[in-house]
Scaffold this motif. Structure first.
Motif, PDB file in Angstrom:
ATOM      1  N   SER A   1     -14.177 -14.785  20.577  1.00  8.51           N
ATOM      2  CA  SER A   1     -13.977 -15.552  19.355  1.00  8.51           C
ATOM      3  C   SER A   1     -12.526 -15.410  18.922  1.00  8.51           C
ATOM      4  O   SER A   1     -12.140 -14.417  18.298  1.00  8.51           O
ATOM      5  CB  SER A   1     -14.912 -15.053  18.240  1.00  8.51           C
ATOM      6  OG  SER A   1     -14.670 -15.764  17.038  1.00  8.51           O
ATOM      7  N   CYS A   2     -11.719 -16.403  19.300  1.00 11.08           N
ATOM      8  CA  CYS A   2     -10.281 -16.297  19.040  1.00 11.08           C
ATOM      9  C   CYS A   2      -9.692 -17.678  18.773  1.00 11.08           C
ATOM     10  O   CYS A   2      -9.729 -18.552  19.648  1.00 11.08           O
ATOM     11  CB  CYS A   2      -9.577 -15.642  20.226  1.00 11.08           C
ATOM     12  SG  CYS A   2      -7.818 -15.330  19.957  1.00 11.08           S
ATOM     13  N   GLU A   3      -9.173 -17.861  17.579  1.00 10.86           N
ATOM     14  CA  GLU A   3      -8.445 -19.073  17.243  1.00 10.86           C
ATOM     15  C   GLU A   3      -6.959 -18.831  17.514  1.00 10.86           C
ATOM     16  O   GLU A   3      -6.400 -17.833  17.055  1.00 10.86           O
ATOM     17  CB  GLU A   3      -8.635 -19.438  15.768  1.00 10.86           C
ATOM     18  CG  GLU A   3      -7.819 -20.639  15.331  1.00 10.86           C
ATOM     19  CD  GLU A   3      -7.847 -20.877  13.832  1.00 10.86           C
ATOM     20  OE1 GLU A   3      -7.160 -21.809  13.372  1.00 10.86           O
ATOM     21  OE2 GLU A   3      -8.526 -20.103  13.114  1.00 10.86           O
ATOM     22  N   VAL A   4      -6.326 -19.720  18.252  1.00 10.15           N
ATOM     23  CA  VAL A   4      -4.913 -19.595  18.568  1.00 10.15           C
ATOM     24  C   VAL A   4      -4.115 -20.559  17.708  1.00 10.15           C
ATOM     25  O   VAL A   4      -4.411 -21.758  17.663  1.00 10.15           O
ATOM     26  CB  VAL A   4      -4.653 -19.891  20.058  1.00 10.15           C
ATOM     27  CG1 VAL A   4      -3.162 -19.778  20.378  1.00 10.15           C
ATOM     28  CG2 VAL A   4      -5.451 -18.936  20.941  1.00 10.15           C
ATOM     29  N   ILE A   5      -3.134 -20.023  16.996  1.00 12.54           N
ATOM     30  CA  ILE A   5      -2.233 -20.862  16.213  1.00 12.54           C
ATOM     31  C   ILE A   5      -0.811 -20.630  16.713  1.00 12.54           C
ATOM     32  O   ILE A   5      -0.485 -19.569  17.229  1.00 12.54           O
ATOM     33  CB  ILE A   5      -2.337 -20.577  14.701  1.00 12.54           C
ATOM     34  CG1 ILE A   5      -2.017 -19.115  14.403  1.00 12.54           C
ATOM     35  CG2 ILE A   5      -3.729 -20.922  14.188  1.00 12.54           C
ATOM     36  CD1 ILE A   5      -2.038 -18.769  12.913  1.00 12.54           C
ATOM     37  N   PHE A   6       0.019 -21.654  16.585  1.00 11.59           N
ATOM     38  CA  PHE A   6       1.364 -21.604  17.140  1.00 11.59           C
ATOM     39  C   PHE A   6       2.396 -21.583  16.024  1.00 11.59           C
ATOM     40  O   PHE A   6       2.253 -22.273  15.005  1.00 11.59           O
ATOM     41  CB  PHE A   6       1.603 -22.805  18.050  1.00 11.59           C
ATOM     42  CG  PHE A   6       0.734 -22.810  19.276  1.00 11.59           C
ATOM     43  CD1 PHE A   6       1.141 -22.175  20.433  1.00 11.59           C
ATOM     44  CD2 PHE A   6      -0.517 -23.422  19.251  1.00 11.59           C
ATOM     45  CE1 PHE A   6       0.338 -22.154  21.559  1.00 11.59           C
ATOM     46  CE2 PHE A   6      -1.335 -23.411  20.373  1.00 11.59           C
ATOM     47  CZ  PHE A   6      -0.905 -22.777  21.528  1.00 11.59           C
ATOM     48  N   GLY A   7       3.439 -20.784  16.235  1.00 12.80           N
ATOM     49  CA  GLY A   7       4.517 -20.726  15.254  1.00 12.80           C
ATOM     50  C   GLY A   7       5.601 -19.779  15.707  1.00 12.80           C
ATOM     51  O   GLY A   7       5.341 -18.814  16.409  1.00 12.80           O
ATOM     52  N   ARG A   8       6.822 -20.086  15.310  1.00  8.48           N
ATOM     53  CA  ARG A   8       7.966 -19.220  15.577  1.00  8.48           C
ATOM     54  C   ARG A   8       8.591 -18.862  14.237  1.00  8.48           C
ATOM     55  O   ARG A   8       8.925 -19.745  13.452  1.00  8.48           O
ATOM     56  CB  ARG A   8       8.994 -19.931  16.471  1.00  8.48           C
ATOM     57  CG  ARG A   8      10.143 -19.011  16.918  1.00  8.48           C
ATOM     58  CD  ARG A   8      11.336 -19.824  17.430  1.00  8.48           C
ATOM     59  NE  ARG A   8      11.069 -20.547  18.644  1.00  8.48           N
ATOM     60  CZ  ARG A   8      11.335 -20.103  19.883  1.00  8.48           C
ATOM     61  NH1 ARG A   8      11.876 -18.902  20.049  1.00  8.48           N
ATOM     62  NH2 ARG A   8      11.071 -20.851  20.927  1.00  8.48           N
ATOM     63  N   GLY A   9       8.733 -17.572  13.980  1.00  7.60           N
ATOM     64  CA  GLY A   9       9.287 -17.118  12.708  1.00  7.60           C
ATOM     65  C   GLY A   9      10.762 -17.441  12.578  1.00  7.60           C
ATOM     66  O   GLY A   9      11.376 -17.970  13.509  1.00  7.60           O
ATOM     67  N   PRO A  10      11.342 -17.140  11.422  1.00  7.37           N
ATOM     68  CA  PRO A  10      10.728 -16.379  10.318  1.00  7.37           C
ATOM     69  C   PRO A  10       9.741 -17.209   9.503  1.00  7.37           C
ATOM     70  O   PRO A  10       9.861 -18.431   9.426  1.00  7.37           O
ATOM     71  CB  PRO A  10      11.941 -15.975   9.473  1.00  7.37           C
ATOM     72  CG  PRO A  10      12.954 -17.047   9.732  1.00  7.37           C
ATOM     73  CD  PRO A  10      12.757 -17.449  11.163  1.00  7.37           C
ATOM     74  N   PHE A  11       8.790 -16.512   8.888  1.00  6.99           N
ATOM     75  CA  PHE A  11       7.776 -17.137   8.063  1.00  6.99           C
ATOM     76  C   PHE A  11       7.982 -16.709   6.607  1.00  6.99           C
ATOM     77  O   PHE A  11       8.302 -15.554   6.334  1.00  6.99           O
ATOM     78  CB  PHE A  11       6.380 -16.729   8.519  1.00  6.99           C
ATOM     79  CG  PHE A  11       6.086 -17.095   9.947  1.00  6.99           C
ATOM     80  CD1 PHE A  11       5.708 -18.378  10.297  1.00  6.99           C
ATOM     81  CD2 PHE A  11       6.209 -16.140  10.951  1.00  6.99           C
ATOM     82  CE1 PHE A  11       5.454 -18.714  11.621  1.00  6.99           C
ATOM     83  CE2 PHE A  11       5.951 -16.457  12.271  1.00  6.99           C
ATOM     84  CZ  PHE A  11       5.575 -17.755  12.609  1.00  6.99           C
ATOM     85  N   ALA A  12       7.769 -17.630   5.692  1.00  9.12           N
ATOM     86  CA  ALA A  12       7.918 -17.336   4.265  1.00  9.12           C
ATOM     87  C   ALA A  12       6.716 -16.537   3.769  1.00  9.12           C
ATOM     88  O   ALA A  12       5.591 -16.709   4.261  1.00  9.12           O
ATOM     89  CB  ALA A  12       8.053 -18.623   3.472  1.00  9.12           C
ATOM     90  N   LEU A  13       6.964 -15.684   2.785  1.00  7.66           N
ATOM     91  CA  LEU A  13       5.898 -14.848   2.233  1.00  7.66           C
ATOM     92  C   LEU A  13       4.733 -15.690   1.731  1.00  7.66           C
ATOM     93  O   LEU A  13       3.563 -15.392   2.014  1.00  7.66           O
ATOM     94  CB  LEU A  13       6.449 -13.970   1.103  1.00  7.66           C
ATOM     95  CG  LEU A  13       5.426 -13.148   0.312  1.00  7.66           C
ATOM     96  CD1 LEU A  13       4.647 -12.207   1.226  1.00  7.66           C
ATOM     97  CD2 LEU A  13       6.130 -12.374  -0.799  1.00  7.66           C
ATOM     98  N   GLU A  14       5.029 -16.760   1.000  1.00  5.53           N
ATOM     99  CA  GLU A  14       3.944 -17.578   0.441  1.00  5.53           C
ATOM    100  C   GLU A  14       3.110 -18.230   1.550  1.00  5.53           C
ATOM    101  O   GLU A  14       1.896 -18.413   1.399  1.00  5.53           O
ATOM    102  CB  GLU A  14       4.493 -18.636  -0.508  1.00  5.53           C
ATOM    103  CG  GLU A  14       5.551 -19.554   0.073  1.00  5.53           C
ATOM    104  CD  GLU A  14       6.972 -19.045  -0.125  1.00  5.53           C
ATOM    105  OE1 GLU A  14       7.878 -19.904  -0.161  1.00  5.53           O
ATOM    106  OE2 GLU A  14       7.159 -17.811  -0.249  1.00  5.53           O
TER     107      GLU A  14
END
Length: 271
Positions: free
Chosen positions: A194-207
């Motif tokens: 059970s694994c959802e994969v999401i994609f993203g490259r930081g930096p990420f904002a706190l909010e």
């Protein structure tokens, strides 16, 4: 809580003596930066702007679209310790800066051994690790296997912020629902059931990190202690939401000259 246990990687190599005299007879300032971090990119920018220095940056090639650098870039491995040592000699590298990701244990060990064989000065440029602050709820462990055990027996919703390397280690804990964030797609066979994969490259904002954890109903975060400001928002978000964090410690390494300062790295290269 701290779960003990760590392993160092030791490698030795010898070079043909015919290569070394040629190298020693042509001293100059040509840097090899082993990259893969924001510190490496910043150092590359300063090297490129300094007329005293020449340099190249090397990337492991684990992402298909690496970020641009201000130095000539090579991608891929060197062929182990011997290949790297030969590269240092043949390319007349005078200084090496290991600015890889803090968890790139193999290339760091290879760099130490290759520099020792070639007689090339080595400096490790790395960011300091994160330190738990008031309100943090950390369980510190030494590797992925310990992190999987630290999740416990009861099913939980886990934000797995470790990248795609090592995700297969969490298949031993299939009772949890995982949300895995990556830059590059992982191998399907490596994923827990059970694994959802999401994609993203930081930096990420706190909010945004807070919103992600709320939307996915995260109960616990697993992350590596990579340090630095660019990836710290998830730690702040977990603190703000009162979530547990399993913090994977950096791999142990042999002693090497180390700095957290770009300026100190530049002084080393100019020496």
């Amino acid at each position: 809580m701290r779960v003990k246990g760590s392993v160092d990687i030791g490698v030795t190599v010898s070079l043909s003596s015919s290569l070394l005299p040629s190298y020693a007879a042509h001293p100059h300032r040509r840097a090899l930066v082993l990259g893969g971090s924001s510190e490496a990119r910043a150092l590359a920018t300063q090297i490129a702007a300094d007329p005293r220095l020449d340099g190249v940056i090397s990337l492991a090639g684990r992402t298909s679209a690496p970020m641009a650098h201000d130095l000539p870039t090579r991608v891929g491995g060197f062929g182990g310790v011997e290949g790297l040592a030969r590269y240092l000699v043949e390319e007349r590298i005078s200084h090496v800066v290991d600015a890889t990701h803090p968890f790139a244990a193999r290339i760091s060990a290879n760099a130490r051994a290759a520099c020792a064989a070639a007689g090339t000065p080595l400096l490790v440029l790395t960011r300091p690790p994160w330190i738990a602050a008031q309100g943090d709820r950390w369980t510190e462990v030494d590797d992925n296997a310990a992190a999987a055990r630290a999740l416990g027996a009861a099913p939980r919703r886990v934000f797995l912020a470790i990248g795609r390397q090592g995700v297969a280690d969490f298949r031993v804990a299939p009772q949890h629902d995982y949300i895995l964030r990556v830059i590059e797609p992982p191998q399907a066979a490596d994923l827990p059931p059970s694994c959802e994969v999401i994609f993203g490259r930081g930096p990420f904002a706190l909010e945004d990190e807070i919103a992600l954890m709320r939307d996915r109903r995260i109960e616990i975060v697993v992350t590596k202690n990579s340090g630095g400001a660019l990836a710290y928002a998830k730690i702040e978000a977990a603190r703000a939401l009162g979530l547990d964090v399993v913090m994977i410690a950096r791999p142990a390494s042999a002693d090497a000259a180390t700095t957290h300062s770009i300026d100190a790295a530049m002084a080393f290269l100019a020496s």
